[in-house]
Design a protein around this motif. Structure first.
Motif, PDB file in Angstrom:
ATOM      1  N   UNK A  56      38.614  39.285  41.709  1.00 25.95           N
ATOM      2  CA  UNK A  56      39.571  39.396  42.832  1.00 25.95           C
ATOM      3  C   UNK A  56      40.393  38.121  42.955  1.00 25.95           C
ATOM      4  N   UNK A  57      41.642  38.252  43.436  1.00 20.16           N
ATOM      5  CA  UNK A  57      42.416  37.039  43.682  1.00 20.16           C
ATOM      6  C   UNK A  57      41.906  36.379  44.974  1.00 20.16           C
ATOM      7  N   UNK A  76      38.889  36.419  50.059  1.00 20.63           N
ATOM      8  CA  UNK A  76      38.680  35.958  51.447  1.00 20.63           C
ATOM      9  C   UNK A  76      38.626  37.142  52.407  1.00 20.63           C
ATOM     10  N   UNK A  77      39.439  38.173  52.134  1.00 16.73           N
ATOM     11  CA  UNK A  77      39.430  39.361  53.001  1.00 16.73           C
ATOM     12  C   UNK A  77      38.066  40.055  52.899  1.00 16.73           C
ATOM     13  N   UNK A 100      32.377  41.159  54.931  1.00 17.86           N
ATOM     14  CA  UNK A 100      30.925  40.920  54.802  1.00 17.86           C
ATOM     15  C   UNK A 100      30.398  40.234  56.068  1.00 17.86           C
ATOM     16  N   UNK A 101      31.186  39.292  56.600  1.00 19.37           N
ATOM     17  CA  UNK A 101      30.757  38.608  57.838  1.00 19.37           C
ATOM     18  C   UNK A 101      30.661  39.600  59.002  1.00 19.37           C
ATOM     19  N   UNK A 102      31.615  40.545  59.042  1.00 14.85           N
ATOM     20  CA  UNK A 102      31.592  41.541  60.127  1.00 14.85           C
ATOM     21  C   UNK A 102      30.349  42.422  60.009  1.00 14.85           C
ATOM     22  N   UNK A 105      30.952  28.854  45.921  1.00 14.51           N
ATOM     23  CA  UNK A 105      31.648  28.779  47.216  1.00 14.51           C
ATOM     24  C   UNK A 105      31.367  30.044  48.038  1.00 14.51           C
ATOM     25  N   UNK A 106      31.264  31.169  47.321  1.00 15.37           N
ATOM     26  CA  UNK A 106      30.988  32.438  48.007  1.00 15.37           C
ATOM     27  C   UNK A 106      29.608  32.392  48.670  1.00 15.37           C
ATOM     28  N   UNK A 107      28.631  31.878  47.924  1.00 16.85           N
ATOM     29  CA  UNK A 107      27.275  31.772  48.481  1.00 16.85           C
ATOM     30  C   UNK A 107      27.283  30.818  49.672  1.00 16.85           C
TER      31      UNK A 107
END
Ligand code: ATP
Length: 304
Positions: A167-168, A173-174, A179-181, A197-199
């Motif tokens: 993914x770009x 980020x979207x 995932x946070x929601x 960074x994702x982790x």
């Protein structure tokens, strides 16, 4: 007294070998309800094997798997249990010939407590492409659809295997936001990723898997704290050989003029650096990032 949150997943001492190749060698971990757990590990560490074993897609040689407090036997997973799980498929596992709407329809039909097709299209952000076939979507769109399909049954426990691969930056980020929601709504999430960074952004805790064992487990801050080092960056005339010879230096990276060192004792290193080169400029000393912690943790165990 505060009650302990229920463990949604508990595995102990899992072993699995493929012929002579050990893929899991005593993996043990526990995950609380509502937690996001990231599983990190170098290629071949056993991440896919671990998730496949939890889902009952492969049999293990020994060890125990508990899901929602129930001991799982062999590869059997009850219908009631599978209704509570969401699994994001790999792109290759989706049916290229079906349209986006048909995929959503098919997936929600599997579940009793289901999301509607309209909800899934909205999660995937593919409302205007509902009639496009899967094969005609871009890589990022395919990932978004697979993410939405994993949510078709409103899972309590969600498995995301490299969800943002390819993914770009904006799309990534979207998806992080989605995932946070989900986490905020109480969903427990197991995430494998190669993006540190994702982790760091998403995980409450990170399990570092190497050669089939969990070699470190803790919050991103706890893992970086296990590495006592600091990162020292500067511009210097010293050679790599001279820099490596400074006291307490563990790692060296060079980007054109800038050099970054990871040091176990930053004060000693900086003092010696300034004595060796009085022309040092742009000096910065920072806490070590998760990436350095990950590299050091896995390098230490490799050498052991
Ligand atoms: N079906 C299989 N047959 C034989 N060996 C296998 C099989 N699946 C995995 N392995 C081996 O088991 C080990 C763990 O593999 P696994 O795919 O679980 O690692 P991974 O951490 O998911 O790797 P990657 O990050 O590259 O996806 C590797 O040595 C791999 O070669």
């Amino acid at each position: 007294m505060q009650s302990q949150p229920q463990a949604v997943l508990q595995i102990s001492n899992l072993h699995k070998s493929y012929r002579n190749q050990a893929a899991l060698q005593g993996a043990t971990l526990q995950m609380a309800a509502g937690e996001v757990l990231a599983i990190l590990g170098p290629n071949g560490a056993g991440k896919t094997t671990l998730i496949s074993a939890i889902l009952g897609l492969i049999a293990t040689d020994s060890g125990e798997i508990n899901l929602f407090g129930q001991l799982q036997r062999g590869t059997k997973r009850s219908t009631a249990l599978r209704q509570r799980l969401g699994v994001m498929m790999q792109i290759g596992a989706a049916s290229a010939n079906l349209t986006v709407r048909e995929q959503c329809d098919l997936f929600s039909s599997y579940y009793r407590n289901r999301r509607t097709v309209a909800e899934l299209l909205d999660i995937a952000g593919l409302g205007s492409q509902a009639n496009s076939r899967f094969s005609s979507l871009s890589g990022g769109q395919k990932q978004r659809l697979l993410f939405a399909l994993a949510l078709a049954g409103k899972p309590d426990l969600l498995f995301l295997d490299e969800p943002t691969l390819g993914m770009d930056v904006q799309a990534r980020r979207a998806l992080w936001q989605q995932i946070r929601q989900l986490k905020a709504s109480g969903v427990s999430i197991v995430l494998t990723t190669h993006y540190l960074e994702e982790a760091e952004q998403l995980a409450d805790r990170i399990a570092v898997l190497q050669q089939g064992r969990i070699i470190a487990l803790g919050s991103p801050a706890e893992l970086t704290a296990q590495i006592s080092g600091k990162r020292i960056c500067c511009t210097t005339a010293l050679t790599d050989q001279q820099l490596r010879a400074l006291p307490a230096v563990l790692q060296l990276e060079r980007r054109q003029q800038q050099v970054c060192l990871v040091s176990q004792a930053a004060e000693q290193t900086v003092l010696a650096l300034l004595q060796a080169d009085a022309s040092v400029s742009a000096l910065e000393v920072k806490a070590v990032a998760l990436e350095q912690a990950f590299l050091q943790l896995t390098a230490k165990k490799e050498a052991a």
